[in-house]
Design an enzyme around this catalytic site. Structure first.
Site, PDB file in Angstrom:
ATOM      1  CE  LYS A  39      -5.148  -1.429   1.194  1.00 38.02           C
ATOM      2  NZ  LYS A  39      -4.752  -2.860   1.395  1.00 38.02           N
ATOM      3  CB  CYS A  44      -4.866  -1.910   7.056  1.00 39.38           C
ATOM      4  SG  CYS A  44      -3.865  -3.494   6.815  1.00 39.38           S
ATOM      5  CB  THR A  48      -1.060   0.036   1.255  1.00 38.94           C
ATOM      6  OG1 THR A  48      -1.656  -1.187   1.386  1.00 38.94           O
ATOM      7  CG2 THR A  48      -1.829   1.273   1.359  1.00 38.94           C
TER       8      THR A  48
HETATM    9  N1  SAJ Z   1     -12.833  -2.254  13.997  1.00 40.04           N
HETATM   10  C1  SAJ Z   1     -13.697  -1.787  14.787  1.00 40.04           C
HETATM   11  N2  SAJ Z   1     -15.046  -1.724  14.402  1.00 40.04           N
HETATM   12  C2  SAJ Z   1     -15.656  -2.249  13.304  1.00 40.04           C
HETATM   13  C3  SAJ Z   1     -14.496  -2.822  12.420  1.00 40.04           C
HETATM   14  C4  SAJ Z   1     -13.219  -2.889  12.743  1.00 40.04           C
HETATM   15  O1  SAJ Z   1     -13.450  -1.211  15.901  1.00 40.04           O
HETATM   16  O2  SAJ Z   1     -16.611  -1.989  13.154  1.00 40.04           O
HETATM   17  C5  SAJ Z   1     -11.521  -2.271  14.412  1.00 40.04           C
HETATM   18  C6  SAJ Z   1     -10.977  -3.556  14.409  1.00 40.04           C
HETATM   19  O3  SAJ Z   1     -11.252  -4.197  15.682  1.00 40.04           O
HETATM   20  C7  SAJ Z   1      -9.316  -3.465  14.250  1.00 40.04           C
HETATM   21  C8  SAJ Z   1      -9.356  -2.367  13.218  1.00 40.04           C
HETATM   22  O4  SAJ Z   1     -10.623  -1.902  13.198  1.00 40.04           O
HETATM   23  O5  SAJ Z   1      -8.724  -3.129  15.299  1.00 40.04           O
HETATM   24  C9  SAJ Z   1      -9.159  -2.861  11.620  1.00 40.04           C
HETATM   25  O6  SAJ Z   1      -9.844  -4.175  11.624  1.00 40.04           O
HETATM   26  P1  SAJ Z   1     -10.645  -4.429  10.206  1.00 40.04           P
HETATM   27  O7  SAJ Z   1     -11.199  -5.942  10.151  1.00 40.04           O
HETATM   28  O8  SAJ Z   1     -11.443  -3.268   9.705  1.00 40.04           O
HETATM   29  O9  SAJ Z   1      -9.392  -4.390   8.931  1.00 40.04           O
HETATM   30  P2  SAJ Z   1      -7.806  -5.085   9.002  1.00 40.04           P
HETATM   31  O10 SAJ Z   1      -7.037  -4.029   9.183  1.00 40.04           O
HETATM   32  O11 SAJ Z   1      -7.845  -6.428   9.380  1.00 40.04           O
HETATM   33  O12 SAJ Z   1      -8.052  -5.090   7.269  1.00 40.04           O
HETATM   34  C10 SAJ Z   1      -7.996  -4.298   6.327  1.00 40.04           C
HETATM   35  C11 SAJ Z   1      -9.312  -4.243   5.308  1.00 40.04           C
HETATM   36  N3  SAJ Z   1      -9.790  -3.385   4.662  1.00 40.04           N
HETATM   37  C12 SAJ Z   1     -10.969  -3.215   4.548  1.00 40.04           C
HETATM   38  O13 SAJ Z   1     -11.996  -3.627   4.928  1.00 40.04           O
HETATM   39  C13 SAJ Z   1     -11.424  -2.009   4.013  1.00 40.04           C
HETATM   40  C14 SAJ Z   1      -8.763  -5.469   4.270  1.00 40.04           C
HETATM   41  O14 SAJ Z   1      -9.540  -5.518   3.171  1.00 40.04           O
HETATM   42  C15 SAJ Z   1      -7.322  -4.885   3.633  1.00 40.04           C
HETATM   43  O15 SAJ Z   1      -6.868  -5.645   2.722  1.00 40.04           O
HETATM   44  C16 SAJ Z   1      -6.247  -4.609   4.868  1.00 40.04           C
HETATM   45  O16 SAJ Z   1      -6.986  -3.630   5.769  1.00 40.04           O
HETATM   46  C17 SAJ Z   1      -5.255  -4.167   4.433  1.00 40.04           C
HETATM   47  O17 SAJ Z   1      -4.185  -4.891   4.364  1.00 40.04           O
HETATM   48  O18 SAJ Z   1      -5.041  -2.877   3.836  1.00 40.04           O
END
Ligand code: SAJ
Length: 415
Positions: free
Chosen positions: A204, A258, A119
């Site tokens: 992205k 991310c 990214t």
């Molecule tokens: N989180 C919340 N509330 C929510 C959803 C998530 O507090 O409703 C928190 C999670 O607990 C965590 C953080 O956000 O701490 C990130 O978690 P996540 O599940 O949203 O995402 P990542 O970081 O595991 O993966 C993201 C994904 N991006 C999106 O969904 C837009 C993934 O598809 C990407 O490939 C990845 O980032 C990346 O590599 O960029």
């Protein structure tokens, strides 16, 4: 097709697994000798369901091997970290990507395809990477083909999403896009979306920024509702019944490599304009302090009371602790000399039986990670072990009504 993948981390290794199990001859390159040795012995250094088996099989079949230095190939894929720089904007640190590009320059031949999966801040491919190859006389779009194809897979579900997600292919020229698209057709079943490098970079970053901003809204709502004596979780649930509203879940903050990183790549390129993005980051960054403050209230500011944190990883069902808000909550409490214990079966390999000791004399359990295994615990049994049977669920994963001995509070409660 001979493929050389630079960087065998969370994305590079699963990508190597996909290509090598779909008929390609893959060389993986990593600077870390231990990782290279481990992989060549059929083992892996990251937790991702199903990955070890595929890597082990590819090593056995001879379609994949790891080493410290690159060699010539048809396709080079770069998948190395792009952390934040330590400047005031936390801008995108391209040094590993640049180093990786420089490491392959001597092996690149006419006709090769070079793909950057890391990214990156918008404009990075054209402004910083294209010149590395053109400086040695290879014209991009004519002699070699350069594209940015960002990964979008969710840790914990990487193997499925690598195959089934739509894939963005952003070439520096349209011939670069077309060449790179052919590479992913080897295993991608989702749509191949062709665009240019700048759009690919920006989209992205925007995907993760969208999520970060939406979570910040949910987290801010919790604070506002707390002040107004309104149940924030009911508000979010009811608002989400509207067909065009989808507020994400509030929590103890945003972790991982991310969402907590990429929004700064946009912000640093246009700080005057990216005000909402920056504000959202600050809201999410402040959530661990919000949680720690609530914990202090719930323990009546008594530092001797034992606080047990459930969950260290940044999100549920994985052992990844990068940028985890839990670490920040624990840090705040420990700095103030609170008596903190931690339970996380994914990170510390702890078993349910360990809870007997961990919970002895405890005054509060605080759930910070939404592991599925936390949902299935009988909290009334745990209540018997504690000095004060109180649980604060910052992820809203426990149904309060199920338990009578354990008092359960969540973000819907006014603390
Ligand atoms: N989180 C919340 N509330 C929510 C959803 C998530 O507090 O409703 C928190 C999670 O607990 C965590 C953080 O956000 O701490 C990130 O978690 P996540 O599940 O949203 O995402 P990542 O970081 O595991 O993966 C993201 C994904 N991006 C999106 O969904 C837009 C993934 O598809 C990407 O490939 C990845 O980032 C990346 O590599 O960029």
């Amino acid at each position: 097709m001979k493929i050389c993948i630079i960087g065998l981390g969370y994305i590079g290794l699963p990508t190597a697994a996909m290509f090598s199990s779909n008929g390609c001859d893959v060389l993986g390159v990593d600077l870390n000798r231990n990782i290279v040795n481990l992989i060549n012995n059929g083992s892996i250094h990251i937790h991702e369901p199903g990955l070890k088996e595929i890597i082990g099989e590819s090593i056995k079949q001879g379609t994949f091997k790891a080493q410290l230095i690159p060699k010539s190939a048809d396709v080079f894929i770069i998948s190395v970290p792009t952390p934040n720089k330590e400047d005031e904007y936390l801008s995108c640190d391209l040094s590993y990507v640049i180093q990786a590009c420089k490491s392959i320059v001597q092996y690149v031949q006419k006709g090769n395809i070079i793909i950057i999966e890391s990214t990156m801040a918008p404009r990075s491919t054209e402004d910083y990477l294209k010149p590395i190859f053109e400086d040695i006389g290879l014209k991009v779009g004519k002699d070699i083909y350069l594209a940015h194809c960002p990964e979008r897979v969710l840790p914990g579900n990487i193997l499925f999403e690598l195959v089934n997600n739509d894939r963005i292919i952003g070439g520096v020229t349209s011939s670069c896009t077309n060449k790179a698209a052919k590479v992913y057709e080897v295993f991608v079943k989702g749509n191949i979306i062709k665009t240019n490098a700048k759009v690919a970079e920006m989209s992205k970053c925007v995907e993760n920024t969208f999520r970060d901003v939406n979570i910040a809204l949910a987290n801010e709502l919790v604070k506002i509702c707390n002040k107004l004596d309104v149940n924030s979780l009911d508000v979010i649930e009811i608002a989400n019944k509207h067909p065009r509203v989808n507020i994400l879940n509030p929590g103890p903050g945003v972790g991982g490599h991310c969402l907590a990183v990429d929004p700064y790549f946009i912000y640093s390129k246009a700080p005057e304009e990216a005000k909402l993005i920056k504000a959202a980051r600050n809201i999410n960054l402040n959530m661990p302090k919000f949680v720690a403050d609530k914990i202090k209230i719930l323990t009546k500011y008594d530092r001797t009371s034992k606080v047990v944190i459930f969950g260290v990883s940044y999100k549920g069902n994985i052992g990844d602790i990068r940028e985890s808000p839990s670490l920040k909550v624990i840090d705040i409490l420990k700095k103030e000399k609170y008596n903190v214990e931690v339970y996380d079966p994914y990170v510390n390999n702890q078993q349910l039986e360990n809870l007997e000791t961990i919970l002895r004399e405890a005054s509060l359990i605080t759930i910070l990670t939404d592991h599925n295994s936390f949902k299935n615990i009988n909290y009334d049994d745990l209540a018997k072990l504690m000095k004060n049977p109180l649980l604060f669920d910052t992820r809203n994963i426990i149904n309060k009504e199920r338990f009578t001995r354990m008092k359960i509070l969540n973000y819907g409660d006014i603390i």
